[in-house]
Design a protein around this motif. Sequence first.
Motif, PDB file in Angstrom:
ATOM      1  N   LYS A  28      10.778   2.720  27.593  1.00 31.48           N
ATOM      2  CA  LYS A  28      10.577   4.137  27.815  1.00 31.48           C
ATOM      3  C   LYS A  28       9.918   4.311  29.176  1.00 31.48           C
ATOM      4  CE  LYS A  28       8.589   8.243  25.715  1.00 31.48           C
ATOM      5  NZ  LYS A  28       7.653   8.735  24.715  1.00 31.48           N
ATOM      6  N   CYS A  29      10.603   4.987  30.075  1.00 27.89           N
ATOM      7  CA  CYS A  29      10.088   5.178  31.423  1.00 27.89           C
ATOM      8  C   CYS A  29       8.799   5.995  31.370  1.00 27.89           C
ATOM      9  CB  CYS A  29      11.127   5.883  32.282  1.00 27.89           C
ATOM     10  SG  CYS A  29      10.495   6.354  33.893  1.00 27.89           S
ATOM     11  N   PRO A  30       7.698   5.473  31.919  1.00 28.22           N
ATOM     12  CA  PRO A  30       6.446   6.227  31.884  1.00 28.22           C
ATOM     13  C   PRO A  30       6.495   7.487  32.745  1.00 28.22           C
ATOM     14  CG  PRO A  30       6.167   4.154  33.074  1.00 28.22           C
ATOM     15  CD  PRO A  30       7.576   4.168  32.542  1.00 28.22           C
ATOM     16  N   ASP A  31       7.466   7.562  33.650  1.00 32.95           N
ATOM     17  CA  ASP A  31       7.551   8.702  34.555  1.00 32.95           C
ATOM     18  C   ASP A  31       8.377   9.847  33.967  1.00 32.95           C
ATOM     19  OD1 ASP A  31       6.138   8.973  36.827  1.00 32.95           O
ATOM     20  OD2 ASP A  31       7.791   8.555  38.207  1.00 32.95           O
ATOM     21  N   CYS A  32       9.639   9.560  33.612  1.00 33.49           N
ATOM     22  CA  CYS A  32      10.524  10.636  33.157  1.00 33.49           C
ATOM     23  C   CYS A  32      10.813  10.552  31.662  1.00 33.49           C
ATOM     24  CB  CYS A  32      11.825  10.635  33.947  1.00 33.49           C
ATOM     25  SG  CYS A  32      12.922   9.279  33.522  1.00 33.49           S
ATOM     26  N   LYS A  33      10.210   9.553  31.002  1.00 32.29           N
ATOM     27  CA  LYS A  33      10.317   9.387  29.536  1.00 32.29           C
ATOM     28  C   LYS A  33      11.723   9.046  29.036  1.00 32.29           C
ATOM     29  CE  LYS A  33       6.032  10.957  29.496  1.00 32.29           C
ATOM     30  NZ  LYS A  33       5.098   9.987  30.014  1.00 32.29           N
ATOM     31  N   THR A  47      14.402  -1.117  36.817  1.00 36.29           N
ATOM     32  CA  THR A  47      14.140   0.175  37.443  1.00 36.29           C
ATOM     33  C   THR A  47      14.772   1.223  36.527  1.00 36.29           C
ATOM     34  OG1 THR A  47      16.199   0.103  38.723  1.00 36.29           O
ATOM     35  CG2 THR A  47      14.243  -0.781  39.790  1.00 36.29           C
ATOM     36  N   CYS A  48      14.167   2.398  36.465  1.00 31.64           N
ATOM     37  CA  CYS A  48      14.652   3.433  35.541  1.00 31.64           C
ATOM     38  C   CYS A  48      16.034   3.938  35.962  1.00 31.64           C
ATOM     39  CB  CYS A  48      13.659   4.587  35.492  1.00 31.64           C
ATOM     40  SG  CYS A  48      14.232   5.966  34.488  1.00 31.64           S
ATOM     41  N   VAL A  49      16.952   4.035  34.990  1.00 30.33           N
ATOM     42  CA  VAL A  49      18.319   4.460  35.293  1.00 30.33           C
ATOM     43  C   VAL A  49      18.364   5.919  35.755  1.00 30.33           C
ATOM     44  CG1 VAL A  49      19.692   2.860  33.908  1.00 30.33           C
ATOM     45  CG2 VAL A  49      18.614   4.817  32.799  1.00 30.33           C
ATOM     46  N   LYS A  50      17.364   6.689  35.321  1.00 29.78           N
ATOM     47  CA  LYS A  50      17.403   8.118  35.642  1.00 29.78           C
ATOM     48  C   LYS A  50      16.594   8.456  36.904  1.00 29.78           C
ATOM     49  CE  LYS A  50      17.202  12.608  33.486  1.00 29.78           C
ATOM     50  NZ  LYS A  50      16.197  13.340  32.714  1.00 29.78           N
ATOM     51  N   CYS A  51      15.312   8.043  36.939  1.00 26.15           N
ATOM     52  CA  CYS A  51      14.465   8.487  38.054  1.00 26.15           C
ATOM     53  C   CYS A  51      14.127   7.363  39.033  1.00 26.15           C
ATOM     54  CB  CYS A  51      13.192   9.118  37.525  1.00 26.15           C
ATOM     55  SG  CYS A  51      12.015   7.927  36.868  1.00 26.15           S
ATOM     56  N   ASN A  52      14.667   6.178  38.790  1.00 32.58           N
ATOM     57  CA  ASN A  52      14.459   5.019  39.664  1.00 32.58           C
ATOM     58  C   ASN A  52      13.009   4.528  39.702  1.00 32.58           C
ATOM     59  OD1 ASN A  52      15.651   3.013  41.209  1.00 32.58           O
ATOM     60  ND2 ASN A  52      15.203   4.054  43.147  1.00 32.58           N
ATOM     61  N   TYR A  53      12.230   4.839  38.668  1.00 32.04           N
ATOM     62  CA  TYR A  53      10.875   4.298  38.561  1.00 32.04           C
ATOM     63  C   TYR A  53      10.961   2.772  38.559  1.00 32.04           C
ATOM     64  CZ  TYR A  53       6.623   2.723  36.136  1.00 32.04           C
ATOM     65  OH  TYR A  53       5.478   2.051  35.784  1.00 32.04           O
ATOM     66  N   HIS A  54      10.139   2.131  39.398  1.00 33.89           N
ATOM     67  CA  HIS A  54      10.151   0.670  39.467  1.00 33.89           C
ATOM     68  C   HIS A  54       9.096   0.086  38.534  1.00 33.89           C
ATOM     69  CE1 HIS A  54      13.021   1.086  42.590  1.00 33.89           C
ATOM     70  NE2 HIS A  54      12.894  -0.137  43.066  1.00 33.89           N
TER      71      HIS A  54
HETATM   72 ZN   LIG Z   1      12.389   7.362  34.735  1.00 30.42          ZN
END
Ligand SMILES: [Zn+2]
Length: 299
Positions: A28-33, A47-54
């Motif tokens: 679960k991406c901590p940035d965009c969930k 890396t997050c598929v949606k917001c590219n959080y590393h």
């Molecule tokens: Zn994300």
Amino acid sequence: MPWFKRVEKGIITPTEEKKETPDGLWFKCPDCKTVTSMTEHRKNLKTCVKCNYHDRVGSKEYFAILFDDNKFTEMDEDMTSGDPLNFVDSKPYPQRTAETQRKTGLKDAVRTAYGKSGGRDITIACMDFAYIGGSMGSVVGEKIARAIDHARKTRTPFMMISKSGGARMMEAGFSLMQMAKTSAKLALLSEEKLPYISMLTDPTTGGVTASYAMLGDFNIAEPGALIGFAGPRVIKETIGKDLPKGFQSAEFVLEHGFLDFIVDRKELKQRLVDLLGMIMPATEEKNGTAKTQKAAKSA
Ligand SMILES: [Zn+2]
């Protein structure tokens, strides 16, 4: 009428009864969930598929990304720290070392290796945050110093991947000496005209930022990485002012001139190969001429 209708209104689940997502299956991406399967997350180099959080990764992942076919030779694999100060906080330092080694499978907070990247020889040192917050103690300093020596001996470029909370408290002054040691070794590398690429990943702070992490011929960083010396809370309390938005993020640091570029993890290898392709032949050529001139002078 819909086939499903919430009959009761305002259902509240107490925190202790909420079900946690089991570890290891989903990310679960901590940035965009956004939730993705761990397999997908790994395929995307974490890396997050949606917001590219590393997401934070360690030396194992970076070596796999950078070295051709994940083939490399590790140096000083078994070097571990002593306990020069007989340091005890919530537990004795040797006990902490043993427990951390067991838990992480690592011997200390940095791993050093040489191999090929894009067909070109390279020496890489990479820190692991999982080992006591990626703290820089004697072993970290010594392994980096030896990796730089290896780069000098074999005339290969040196790359450092930093991820650290700073100096290791349990080795106090010995930790601080590593700043001078690694910086001096990097000066020798520079004198020999060998390139040093420093990559700062989330987070790079304290004595590591204040020494080898910021000394690269190229200082690069991953998107969104926290880069600073003291933490934002400490600075805020010291200056008694609110900090600007995005303070200490890689993007902020780039804008203020401390970084050369930010690189997406998925493009890291290609960018490195391109960069070395541009600078290495030129450096080698220059060095060749310098040597010939010297030889001519002495003759
Ligand atoms: Zn994300």
